[in-house]
Design an enzyme around this catalytic site. Structure first.
Site, PDB file in Angstrom:
ATOM      1  N   LYS A  23       0.859  -1.187   0.000  1.00 51.03           N
ATOM      2  CA  LYS A  23       0.000   0.000   0.000  1.00 51.03           C
ATOM      3  C   LYS A  23       0.890   1.230   0.000  1.00 51.03           C
ATOM      4  O   LYS A  23       1.828   1.327   0.795  1.00 51.03           O
ATOM      5  CB  LYS A  23      -0.890   0.005   1.253  1.00 51.03           C
ATOM      6  CG  LYS A  23      -2.131   0.863   1.127  1.00 51.03           C
ATOM      7  CD  LYS A  23      -3.172   0.196   0.238  1.00 51.03           C
ATOM      8  CE  LYS A  23      -4.572   0.745   0.487  1.00 51.03           C
ATOM      9  NZ  LYS A  23      -5.578   0.046  -0.333  1.00 51.03           N
ATOM     10  N   THR A  68      -4.051  -5.307   1.029  1.00 51.35           N
ATOM     11  CA  THR A  68      -3.412  -3.996   1.180  1.00 51.35           C
ATOM     12  C   THR A  68      -4.221  -3.089   2.094  1.00 51.35           C
ATOM     13  O   THR A  68      -3.662  -2.183   2.720  1.00 51.35           O
ATOM     14  CB  THR A  68      -3.197  -3.323  -0.186  1.00 51.35           C
ATOM     15  OG1 THR A  68      -4.453  -3.057  -0.810  1.00 51.35           O
ATOM     16  CG2 THR A  68      -2.343  -4.191  -1.088  1.00 51.35           C
ATOM     17  N   HIS A 263      18.334  26.363 -14.530  1.00 52.65           N
ATOM     18  CA  HIS A 263      18.942  27.465 -15.275  1.00 52.65           C
ATOM     19  C   HIS A 263      18.156  28.771 -15.146  1.00 52.65           C
ATOM     20  O   HIS A 263      16.926  28.784 -15.152  1.00 52.65           O
ATOM     21  CB  HIS A 263      19.048  27.097 -16.759  1.00 52.65           C
ATOM     22  CG  HIS A 263      19.872  25.878 -17.014  1.00 52.65           C
ATOM     23  ND1 HIS A 263      21.199  25.792 -16.670  1.00 52.65           N
ATOM     24  CD2 HIS A 263      19.546  24.682 -17.574  1.00 52.65           C
ATOM     25  CE1 HIS A 263      21.668  24.606 -17.011  1.00 52.65           C
ATOM     26  NE2 HIS A 263      20.680  23.914 -17.557  1.00 52.65           N
TER      27      HIS A 263
END
Length: 303
Positions: A23, A68, A263
């Site tokens: 999970k 789960t 940048h």
């Protein structure tokens, strides 16, 4: 009654490399109340388990699978019963639970990241129960434990975004027919730090070590407050952080760092009759350079 499907069974031409299930992103806010003084830990936890049998993959036999949803509930219950003193200990508690409770679990891997809440403070006085979200680096950890083995503990920092407006350059690099990048002695240097390290042992003050590494990252990036420190390349800054961390923190065995080079380019205003001397810059999200490196302690010489 469960029905198992044996249409394919085991294929002799393939073999398992690794399996796992679990999970992800189980979120918890734990509040510790000591009278009117409250402390909090908000975390997101991901759990992966590996089982001894592969019958769920081979035959659709789910009899060994810990749902789960049960894994999610277990995270909630362990937060209630054991608390969350620090995320590394919490991750070890989760690994220990699944390995000790289920004999057919052979491996537990737990990732936890902490939401960066900081207690309100003014004039040195700390608020008893109010917190502010301060995204100045996310504390995360990974703990992996095999059955009958010790936990392997990593901690890390991510999403730590830093910028300095000078004391950085990039010169002397290789040039070929495709090179258009000019050499520069002075530029902005911005990055978003990802730093992960492995501990040699588990009886350490995890939060103190995390704070010390974060301080070293900021120290080597920025330099002294009154004058800074020159960086000839992102690579050199990355390595300096690693060397200082391992020299000052014996608890750390190795360290991985990733530094994207974010940048900022000078905007040409000549067509508008203006000379822009690096005062107005254009941030570019991508493409960006990415510099990585991992170092570890050398084994002592046997000579």
């Amino acid at each position: 009654m469960a029905h198992y499907h044996d249409n394919y069974g085991k294929n002799d031409e393939v073999e398992f490399v690794r399996t796992g299930y679990g999970k992800d992103m189980v979120k918890v806010l734990h509040i510790q109340r000591d009278g009117k003084y409250h402390s909090i830990k908000e975390v997101a936890t991901s759990v992966q388990l590996t089982l001894r049998s592969k019958k769920d993959y081979l035959h659709g036999d789910n009899s060994d699978i810990i749902p789960t949803d049960t894994i999610k509930n277990t995270v909630h219950v362990l937060a209630k019963l054991r608390g969350i003193r620090n995320i590394e200990t919490f991750a070890m508690n989760i690994c220990e639970h699944f390995l000790s409770s289920f004999n057919h679990v052979t491996r537990a891997h737990v990732y936890v990241e902490e939401v960066p809440w900081k207690r309100f403070e003014k004039n040195g006085i700390k608020h008893v129960h109010a917190f502010i979200h301060t995204p100045t680096g996310t504390h995360f950890c990974e703990v992996e434990q095999m059955r009958n083995g010790p936990p392997v503990i990593h901690s890390g920092i991510k999403d730590l975004k830093v910028l300095k407006t000078t004391q950085s350059g990039f010169e002397g690099f290789l040039k070929d027919q495709f090179t258009t990048l000019p050499e520069v002695k002075d530029r902005c240097f911005a990055t978003q730090v990802y730093c992960k390290w492995r501990y040699q042992r588990r009886d350490v003050d995890f939060e103190a070590i995390w704070g010390a590494v974060r301080d070293i990252v900021l120290q080597k990036f920025a330099g002294p407050y009154d004058k800074g420190e020159y960086s000839p390349s992102v690579q050199k800054t990355l390595y300096d952080i690693q060397v200082l961390s391992l020299s000052q923190l014996p608890e750390i065995e190795d360290m991985e760092i990733s530094l994207p080079n974010i940048h900022y380019f000078n905007i040409d205003m000549s067509k508008m009759g203006l000379i822009n001397k690096e005062e107005v810059l254009l941030p570019l999200d991508n493409p960006y350079g990415k510099i990585t490196g991992t170092v570890k302690r050398k084994l002592p010489s046997r000579l």
